[in-house]
Design a protein around this motif. Sequence first.
Motif, PDB file in Angstrom:
ATOM      1  N   TRP A  35       0.859  -1.185   0.000  1.00  0.00           N
ATOM      2  CA  TRP A  35       0.000   0.000   0.000  1.00  0.00           C
ATOM      3  C   TRP A  35       0.893   1.231   0.000  1.00  0.00           C
ATOM      4  O   TRP A  35       1.841   1.322   0.787  1.00  0.00           O
ATOM      5  N   GLN A  36       0.599   2.205  -0.874  1.00  0.00           N
ATOM      6  CA  GLN A  36       1.377   3.432  -0.931  1.00  0.00           C
ATOM      7  C   GLN A  36       0.436   4.628  -0.971  1.00  0.00           C
ATOM      8  O   GLN A  36      -0.329   4.790  -1.927  1.00  0.00           O
ATOM      9  N   ASP A  37       0.505   5.463   0.066  1.00  0.00           N
ATOM     10  CA  ASP A  37      -0.322   6.667   0.105  1.00  0.00           C
ATOM     11  C   ASP A  37      -0.094   7.544  -1.122  1.00  0.00           C
ATOM     12  O   ASP A  37      -1.048   8.078  -1.701  1.00  0.00           O
ATOM     13  N   ASP A  38       1.164   7.704  -1.526  1.00  0.00           N
ATOM     14  CA  ASP A  38       1.483   8.568  -2.665  1.00  0.00           C
ATOM     15  C   ASP A  38       0.826   8.070  -3.952  1.00  0.00           C
ATOM     16  O   ASP A  38       0.365   8.867  -4.766  1.00  0.00           O
ATOM     17  N   ALA A  39       0.798   6.755  -4.136  1.00  0.00           N
ATOM     18  CA  ALA A  39       0.175   6.186  -5.336  1.00  0.00           C
ATOM     19  C   ALA A  39      -1.330   6.451  -5.321  1.00  0.00           C
ATOM     20  O   ALA A  39      -1.922   6.776  -6.354  1.00  0.00           O
ATOM     21  N   PHE A  40      -1.946   6.330  -4.143  1.00  0.00           N
ATOM     22  CA  PHE A  40      -3.380   6.626  -4.039  1.00  0.00           C
ATOM     23  C   PHE A  40      -3.633   8.089  -4.399  1.00  0.00           C
ATOM     24  O   PHE A  40      -4.532   8.404  -5.179  1.00  0.00           O
ATOM     25  N   ASP A  41      -2.824   8.976  -3.816  1.00  0.00           N
ATOM     26  CA  ASP A  41      -3.012  10.412  -4.050  1.00  0.00           C
ATOM     27  C   ASP A  41      -2.855  10.766  -5.526  1.00  0.00           C
ATOM     28  O   ASP A  41      -3.630  11.568  -6.071  1.00  0.00           O
ATOM     29  N   LEU A  42      -1.878  10.153  -6.182  1.00  0.00           N
ATOM     30  CA  LEU A  42      -1.659  10.423  -7.598  1.00  0.00           C
ATOM     31  C   LEU A  42      -2.860   9.937  -8.425  1.00  0.00           C
ATOM     32  O   LEU A  42      -3.354  10.654  -9.300  1.00  0.00           O
ATOM     33  N   ALA A  43      -3.340   8.742  -8.121  1.00  0.00           N
ATOM     34  CA  ALA A  43      -4.498   8.209  -8.842  1.00  0.00           C
ATOM     35  C   ALA A  43      -5.730   9.092  -8.612  1.00  0.00           C
ATOM     36  O   ALA A  43      -6.487   9.378  -9.548  1.00  0.00           O
ATOM     37  N   TRP A  44      -5.926   9.526  -7.371  1.00  0.00           N
ATOM     38  CA  TRP A  44      -7.066  10.386  -7.018  1.00  0.00           C
ATOM     39  C   TRP A  44      -7.096  11.634  -7.893  1.00  0.00           C
ATOM     40  O   TRP A  44      -8.138  12.051  -8.383  1.00  0.00           O
ATOM     41  N   SER A  45      -5.923  12.212  -8.095  1.00  0.00           N
ATOM     42  CA  SER A  45      -5.848  13.484  -8.820  1.00  0.00           C
ATOM     43  C   SER A  45      -6.278  13.343 -10.281  1.00  0.00           C
ATOM     44  O   SER A  45      -6.678  14.328 -10.894  1.00  0.00           O
ATOM     45  N   GLY A  46      -6.232  12.140 -10.830  1.00  0.00           N
ATOM     46  CA  GLY A  46      -6.581  11.944 -12.221  1.00  0.00           C
ATOM     47  C   GLY A  46      -7.952  11.337 -12.452  1.00  0.00           C
ATOM     48  O   GLY A  46      -8.263  10.935 -13.571  1.00  0.00           O
ATOM     49  N   ARG A  47      -8.751  11.252 -11.403  1.00  0.00           N
ATOM     50  CA  ARG A  47     -10.050  10.595 -11.508  1.00  0.00           C
ATOM     51  C   ARG A  47     -11.200  11.528 -11.181  1.00  0.00           C
ATOM     52  O   ARG A  47     -11.021  12.586 -10.600  1.00  0.00           O
ATOM     53  N   ASP A  48     -12.383  11.081 -11.544  1.00  0.00           N
ATOM     54  CA  ASP A  48     -13.639  11.753 -11.242  1.00  0.00           C
ATOM     55  C   ASP A  48     -14.109  11.150  -9.913  1.00  0.00           C
ATOM     56  O   ASP A  48     -14.543   9.991  -9.871  1.00  0.00           O
ATOM     57  N   ASN A  49     -13.996  11.896  -8.824  1.00  0.00           N
ATOM     58  CA  ASN A  49     -14.247  11.375  -7.481  1.00  0.00           C
ATOM     59  C   ASN A  49     -15.546  11.932  -6.907  1.00  0.00           C
ATOM     60  O   ASN A  49     -15.790  13.139  -6.972  1.00  0.00           O
ATOM     61  N   TRP A  50     -16.346  11.041  -6.317  1.00  0.00           N
ATOM     62  CA  TRP A  50     -17.651  11.401  -5.760  1.00  0.00           C
ATOM     63  C   TRP A  50     -17.738  10.969  -4.309  1.00  0.00           C
ATOM     64  O   TRP A  50     -17.445   9.808  -3.989  1.00  0.00           O
ATOM     65  N   LEU A  51     -18.142  11.882  -3.453  1.00  0.00           N
ATOM     66  CA  LEU A  51     -18.346  11.580  -2.044  1.00  0.00           C
ATOM     67  C   LEU A  51     -19.790  11.130  -1.849  1.00  0.00           C
ATOM     68  O   LEU A  51     -20.713  11.740  -2.391  1.00  0.00           O
ATOM     69  N   ILE A  52     -19.982  10.072  -1.079  1.00  0.00           N
ATOM     70  CA  ILE A  52     -21.314   9.570  -0.743  1.00  0.00           C
ATOM     71  C   ILE A  52     -21.603   9.969   0.696  1.00  0.00           C
ATOM     72  O   ILE A  52     -20.783   9.733   1.586  1.00  0.00           O
ATOM     73  N   SER A  53     -22.768  10.551   0.911  1.00  0.00           N
ATOM     74  CA  SER A  53     -23.118  10.959   2.272  1.00  0.00           C
ATOM     75  C   SER A  53     -24.545  10.545   2.589  1.00  0.00           C
ATOM     76  O   SER A  53     -25.362  10.280   1.702  1.00  0.00           O
ATOM     77  N   ARG A  54     -24.811  10.510   3.864  1.00  0.00           N
ATOM     78  CA  ARG A  54     -26.158  10.331   4.403  1.00  0.00           C
ATOM     79  C   ARG A  54     -26.333  11.476   5.383  1.00  0.00           C
ATOM     80  O   ARG A  54     -25.644  11.527   6.399  1.00  0.00           O
ATOM     81  N   GLY A  55     -27.187  12.405   5.026  1.00  0.00           N
ATOM     82  CA  GLY A  55     -27.278  13.618   5.832  1.00  0.00           C
ATOM     83  C   GLY A  55     -25.967  14.363   5.730  1.00  0.00           C
ATOM     84  O   GLY A  55     -25.432  14.559   4.645  1.00  0.00           O
ATOM     85  N   ASP A  56     -25.420  14.747   6.884  1.00  0.00           N
ATOM     86  CA  ASP A  56     -24.139  15.459   6.909  1.00  0.00           C
ATOM     87  C   ASP A  56     -22.945  14.528   7.089  1.00  0.00           C
ATOM     88  O   ASP A  56     -21.814  14.989   7.252  1.00  0.00           O
ATOM     89  N   THR A  57     -23.183  13.217   7.079  1.00  0.00           N
ATOM     90  CA  THR A  57     -22.130  12.246   7.359  1.00  0.00           C
ATOM     91  C   THR A  57     -21.603  11.616   6.081  1.00  0.00           C
ATOM     92  O   THR A  57     -22.372  11.037   5.303  1.00  0.00           O
TER      93      THR A  57
END
Length: 147
Positions: A35-57
């Motif tokens: 597992w590499q945090d840097d690899a996750f961060d790099l991938a995140w920057s190139g993707r369409d990311n959506w947060l899922i919430s229920r109410g304010d959570t």
Amino acid sequence: MTFLMRLATAEDLTFARELTCQNMLRYYIQHDLLWQDDAFDLAWSGRDNWLISRGDTAVGFFSLSRDLRALYIRELQIAKAFQGQGAGSWAIDQVIDIAKTEKRPAVRLTVFENNPARNLYERKGLRVQGEDACFLRMQLDISTALG
């Protein structure tokens, strides 16, 4: 209460990285992957990311990428406290709707072969198309998608 989604921001990166690590680290260890945090961060920057919430959570997120052949689910992570409550199923429905709106021919994802999320994906109509090492490649042809 229903689920909501919004485009994720840079401020959501830490939540997404930590959630993914919590949910996936055991699979990385079982399959002798690093597992590499840097690899996750790099991938995140190139993707369409959506947060899922229920109410304010915030309960999870999903990340997408695209090409002419498909809409790809690169990550779909739900916090343990909210698993089994329909958030993952709801998120897949949203992705299928996006694929239909964009006229993508398929939805694709890769899942660890021993991840029970495979059962959810199969219930949603995704089928195993192939295997790579410890992963299964799954696909839903939009022309056969329900709804």
